[in-house]
Design a protein around this motif. Structure first.
Motif, PDB file in Angstrom:
ATOM      1  N   SER A   1     -14.549   8.704 -48.321  1.00 39.27           N
ATOM      2  CA  SER A   1     -14.046   8.819 -46.944  1.00 39.27           C
ATOM      3  C   SER A   1     -13.779  10.289 -46.597  1.00 39.27           C
ATOM      4  O   SER A   1     -13.432  11.097 -47.470  1.00 39.27           O
ATOM      5  CB  SER A   1     -12.762   8.004 -46.780  1.00 39.27           C
TER       6      SER A   1
ATOM      7  N   GLN B   1      -6.353   9.681 -51.906  1.00 36.18           N
ATOM      8  CA  GLN B   1      -6.654  11.090 -51.630  1.00 36.18           C
ATOM      9  C   GLN B   1      -6.175  11.936 -52.806  1.00 36.18           C
ATOM     10  O   GLN B   1      -4.970  12.048 -53.045  1.00 36.18           O
ATOM     11  CB  GLN B   1      -5.967  11.540 -50.349  1.00 36.18           C
TER      12      GLN B   1
ATOM     13  N   ASN C   1      -2.246   0.358 -41.793  1.00 34.47           N
ATOM     14  CA  ASN C   1      -2.238   1.230 -42.961  1.00 34.47           C
ATOM     15  C   ASN C   1      -0.803   1.455 -43.428  1.00 34.47           C
ATOM     16  O   ASN C   1       0.036   1.946 -42.662  1.00 34.47           O
ATOM     17  CB  ASN C   1      -2.889   2.568 -42.615  1.00 34.47           C
TER      18      ASN C   1
ATOM     19  N   LYS D   1     -16.779   6.879 -43.349  1.00 40.15           N
ATOM     20  CA  LYS D   1     -16.771   6.296 -44.687  1.00 40.15           C
ATOM     21  C   LYS D   1     -18.199   5.929 -45.095  1.00 40.15           C
ATOM     22  O   LYS D   1     -18.952   5.370 -44.300  1.00 40.15           O
ATOM     23  CB  LYS D   1     -15.871   5.054 -44.709  1.00 40.15           C
TER      24      LYS D   1
ATOM     25  N   GLN E   1     -12.332   9.001 -39.008  1.00 40.39           N
ATOM     26  CA  GLN E   1     -12.668   9.012 -40.430  1.00 40.39           C
ATOM     27  C   GLN E   1     -14.040   8.370 -40.619  1.00 40.39           C
ATOM     28  O   GLN E   1     -14.287   7.274 -40.129  1.00 40.39           O
ATOM     29  CB  GLN E   1     -11.625   8.244 -41.243  1.00 40.39           C
TER      30      GLN E   1
ATOM     31  N   TYR F   1     -12.243   5.201 -51.501  1.00 43.27           N
ATOM     32  CA  TYR F   1     -11.624   3.951 -51.086  1.00 43.27           C
ATOM     33  C   TYR F   1     -12.270   2.764 -51.790  1.00 43.27           C
ATOM     34  O   TYR F   1     -13.410   2.837 -52.267  1.00 43.27           O
ATOM     35  CB  TYR F   1     -11.706   3.768 -49.569  1.00 43.27           C
TER      36      TYR F   1
ATOM     37  N   ASN G   1      -7.058   3.455 -49.712  1.00 43.08           N
ATOM     38  CA  ASN G   1      -7.702   4.771 -49.728  1.00 43.08           C
ATOM     39  C   ASN G   1      -6.884   5.673 -50.646  1.00 43.08           C
ATOM     40  O   ASN G   1      -5.651   5.651 -50.615  1.00 43.08           O
ATOM     41  CB  ASN G   1      -7.763   5.355 -48.312  1.00 43.08           C
TER      42      ASN G   1
END
Length: 201
Positions: free
Chosen positions: A198, A147, A102, A25, A23, A157, A145
């Motif tokens: 992100s 989505q 996470n 960012k 990922q 994020y 984060n």
């Protein structure tokens, strides 16, 4: 038999790690120092707030909730204030790596926490600061984060980091004679507030 079991476990771990994802960012941050230093009785030294561009790269280990993030910020340029008046300028790079957990769930919000290490890599100095040493310390991170429903790989994020940093500053000769010391620790100990974009690969 034991060796075979260990080999199978190792291969399984490797496959899980290789099945992970990356990922990228891109964020904007406010670095807010929380510490200050007493140079001499009645003389308070502190670094001012600073804004910066803070890209980072993160790797997720397979289907686990564990990831590792490396912060690759552009240099921060701090004014150093003596009783509120600018007396020096210090530029530095703040590379930071954290191991993160996470908290996956059924919503589109994924909270996370992280711990790791950070560095203060002195880039340049001006004014009464003749030399600034590199410094290393603890780093902590918390954030989330998000989505959106129509997003396949991208998200936004927000996170907050803390870094334990107090680089040693060597004063110029005139200032050293005036205050009776040649060196002191500039207690920055910043909190870094970041918002960004992100994208998972």
């Amino acid at each position: 038999m034991l060796k075979q079991a260990a080999l199978i476990a190792l291969l399984g771990f490797s496959a899980s790690a290789m099945a992970g994802g990356w990922q990228a960012k891109v964020g904007a941050s406010v670095l807010s120092p929380t510490g200050d230093s007493t140079l001499a009785p009645g003389l308070l030294v502190e670094a001012d707030h600073e804004f910066g561009f803070t890209p980072s790269i993160e790797y997720f280990f397979g289907d686990t909730p564990i990831s590792a993030e490396l912060l690759l910020a552009t240099p921060f340029n701090h004014d150093v204030l003596l009783n509120g008046s600018k007396v020096a300028k210090v530029k530095h790079l703040p590379p930071t790596i954290t191991a993160k957990y996470n908290f996956k769930n059924s919503t589109r919000f994924t909270p996370y926490i992280g711990v790791g290490g950070t560095a203060f890599i002195a880039w340049d100095e001006e004014g009464v600061a003749k030399d600034v040493k590199n410094d290393y310390g603890f780093a902590g991170q918390i954030g989330f984060n998000f989505q959106p429903a129509d997003a396949k790989n991208w998200g936004v994020y927000l996170d907050v980091r803390y870094a334990d940093l107090s680089p040693e500053v060597t004063l110029d000769d005139a200032t050293a004679q005036a205050v009776g010391k040649s060196k002191f620790d500039l207690n920055i100990d910043p909190v870094v507030y970041t918002i960004g974009y992100s994208y998972k690969f």
